[in-house]
Design a protein around this motif. Structure first.
Motif, PDB file in Angstrom:
ATOM      1  N   UNK A   4     154.162  52.436  43.620  1.00 20.44           N
ATOM      2  CA  UNK A   4     153.998  50.981  43.740  1.00 20.44           C
ATOM      3  C   UNK A   4     155.296  50.194  43.664  1.00 20.44           C
ATOM      4  N   UNK A   5     156.386  50.815  43.240  1.00 23.20           N
ATOM      5  CA  UNK A   5     157.666  50.120  43.144  1.00 23.20           C
ATOM      6  C   UNK A   5     157.587  48.931  42.195  1.00 23.20           C
ATOM      7  N   UNK A   6     158.145  47.812  42.622  1.00 22.64           N
ATOM      8  CA  UNK A   6     158.177  46.616  41.786  1.00 22.64           C
ATOM      9  C   UNK A   6     156.777  46.072  41.511  1.00 22.64           C
ATOM     10  N   UNK A   7     155.803  46.436  42.326  1.00 20.73           N
ATOM     11  CA  UNK A   7     154.429  45.982  42.130  1.00 20.73           C
ATOM     12  C   UNK A   7     153.694  46.775  41.044  1.00 20.73           C
ATOM     13  N   UNK A   8     154.371  47.742  40.441  1.00 22.27           N
ATOM     14  CA  UNK A   8     153.729  48.599  39.436  1.00 22.27           C
ATOM     15  C   UNK A   8     153.524  47.885  38.099  1.00 22.27           C
ATOM     16  N   UNK A   9     154.249  46.784  37.887  1.00 23.15           N
ATOM     17  CA  UNK A   9     154.189  46.118  36.587  1.00 23.15           C
ATOM     18  C   UNK A   9     155.103  46.761  35.568  1.00 23.15           C
ATOM     19  N   UNK A  10     155.803  47.811  35.966  1.00 24.99           N
ATOM     20  CA  UNK A  10     156.758  48.485  35.094  1.00 24.99           C
ATOM     21  C   UNK A  10     158.158  47.981  35.420  1.00 24.99           C
ATOM     22  N   UNK A  11     159.011  47.928  34.405  1.00 21.62           N
ATOM     23  CA  UNK A  11     160.352  47.395  34.639  1.00 21.62           C
ATOM     24  C   UNK A  11     161.246  48.434  35.290  1.00 21.62           C
ATOM     25  N   UNK A  12     161.704  48.094  36.483  1.00 17.48           N
ATOM     26  CA  UNK A  12     162.650  48.912  37.232  1.00 17.48           C
ATOM     27  C   UNK A  12     163.988  48.187  37.219  1.00 17.48           C
ATOM     28  N   UNK A  13     165.040  48.907  36.898  1.00 18.03           N
ATOM     29  CA  UNK A  13     166.373  48.328  36.790  1.00 18.03           C
ATOM     30  C   UNK A  13     167.265  48.974  37.853  1.00 18.03           C
ATOM     31  N   UNK A  14     167.972  48.162  38.654  1.00 17.05           N
ATOM     32  CA  UNK A  14     168.890  48.761  39.627  1.00 17.05           C
ATOM     33  C   UNK A  14     169.956  49.600  38.915  1.00 17.05           C
ATOM     34  N   UNK A  15     170.194  50.787  39.432  1.00 15.55           N
ATOM     35  CA  UNK A  15     171.177  51.688  38.842  1.00 15.55           C
ATOM     36  C   UNK A  15     172.549  51.025  38.772  1.00 15.55           C
ATOM     37  N   UNK A  16     172.856  50.175  39.737  1.00 12.29           N
ATOM     38  CA  UNK A  16     174.146  49.481  39.766  1.00 12.29           C
ATOM     39  C   UNK A  16     174.315  48.507  38.595  1.00 12.29           C
ATOM     40  N   UNK A  17     173.214  48.125  37.948  1.00 13.31           N
ATOM     41  CA  UNK A  17     173.273  47.149  36.853  1.00 13.31           C
ATOM     42  C   UNK A  17     173.365  47.778  35.471  1.00 13.31           C
ATOM     43  N   UNK A  18     173.485  49.114  35.397  1.00 11.29           N
ATOM     44  CA  UNK A  18     173.504  49.771  34.097  1.00 11.29           C
ATOM     45  C   UNK A  18     174.719  50.673  33.969  1.00 11.29           C
ATOM     46  N   UNK A  19     175.009  51.044  32.740  1.00  7.50           N
ATOM     47  CA  UNK A  19     176.006  52.071  32.447  1.00  7.50           C
ATOM     48  C   UNK A  19     175.242  53.269  31.903  1.00  7.50           C
ATOM     49  N   UNK A  20     175.397  54.408  32.554  1.00  5.75           N
ATOM     50  CA  UNK A  20     174.764  55.620  32.063  1.00  5.75           C
ATOM     51  C   UNK A  20     175.495  56.109  30.821  1.00  5.75           C
ATOM     52  N   UNK A  21     174.748  56.604  29.862  1.00 11.09           N
ATOM     53  CA  UNK A  21     175.289  57.117  28.605  1.00 11.09           C
ATOM     54  C   UNK A  21     174.970  58.592  28.486  1.00 11.09           C
ATOM     55  N   UNK A  22     175.530  59.223  27.476  1.00 10.83           N
ATOM     56  CA  UNK A  22     175.167  60.611  27.188  1.00 10.83           C
ATOM     57  C   UNK A  22     173.668  60.638  26.939  1.00 10.83           C
ATOM     58  N   UNK A  23     172.959  61.632  27.475  1.00 11.87           N
ATOM     59  CA  UNK A  23     171.487  61.656  27.311  1.00 11.87           C
ATOM     60  C   UNK A  23     171.041  61.564  25.868  1.00 11.87           C
ATOM     61  N   UNK A  24     171.689  62.310  24.993  1.00  9.99           N
ATOM     62  CA  UNK A  24     171.371  62.242  23.554  1.00  9.99           C
ATOM     63  C   UNK A  24     172.656  61.865  22.839  1.00  9.99           C
ATOM     64  N   UNK A  25     172.783  60.573  22.506  1.00  4.13           N
ATOM     65  CA  UNK A  25     174.049  60.102  21.890  1.00  4.13           C
ATOM     66  C   UNK A  25     174.271  60.708  20.507  1.00  4.13           C
TER      67      UNK A  25
END
Length: 84
Positions: free
Chosen positions: A63-84
């Motif tokens: 459903x993409x953005x229509x799913x009601x779940x929050x989707x964040x563009x990858x370009x807007x985040x900083x990836x971190x270590x999976x388990x900090x």
């Protein structure tokens, strides 16, 4: 399913599932506020948490953005270590 820990400038550190060029924010999708709070909490949830994440990822893919779940563009985040 590709899991990630990420930092968003407005929402802080969350965990999510990579879906194309976006991340499904699992921290917001948990419903109970605790099981997806961190990657360690998610791992402690075992198969039940993994099943919940897979279900939400499938809904987000379908459903993409229509799913009601929050989707964040990858370009807007900083990836971190999976388990900090």
């Amino acid at each position: 399913m590709k899991l990630a820990t990420f930092h968003h400038h407005q929402h802080g550190e969350h965990i999510g599932v990579l879906i194309g060029d976006q991340i499904l924010d699992l921290t917001d999708a948990a419903g109970d506020g605790n099981s997806f709070a961190t990657m360690l909490a998610f791992a402690a949830g075992g198969p039940d948490a993994l099943g919940k994440a897979a279900d939400r990822a499938e809904i987000a893919r379908a459903k993409g953005q229509d799913s009601g779940l929050r989707m964040v563009p990858l370009a807007d985040v900083q990836l971190r270590a999976p388990i900090p």
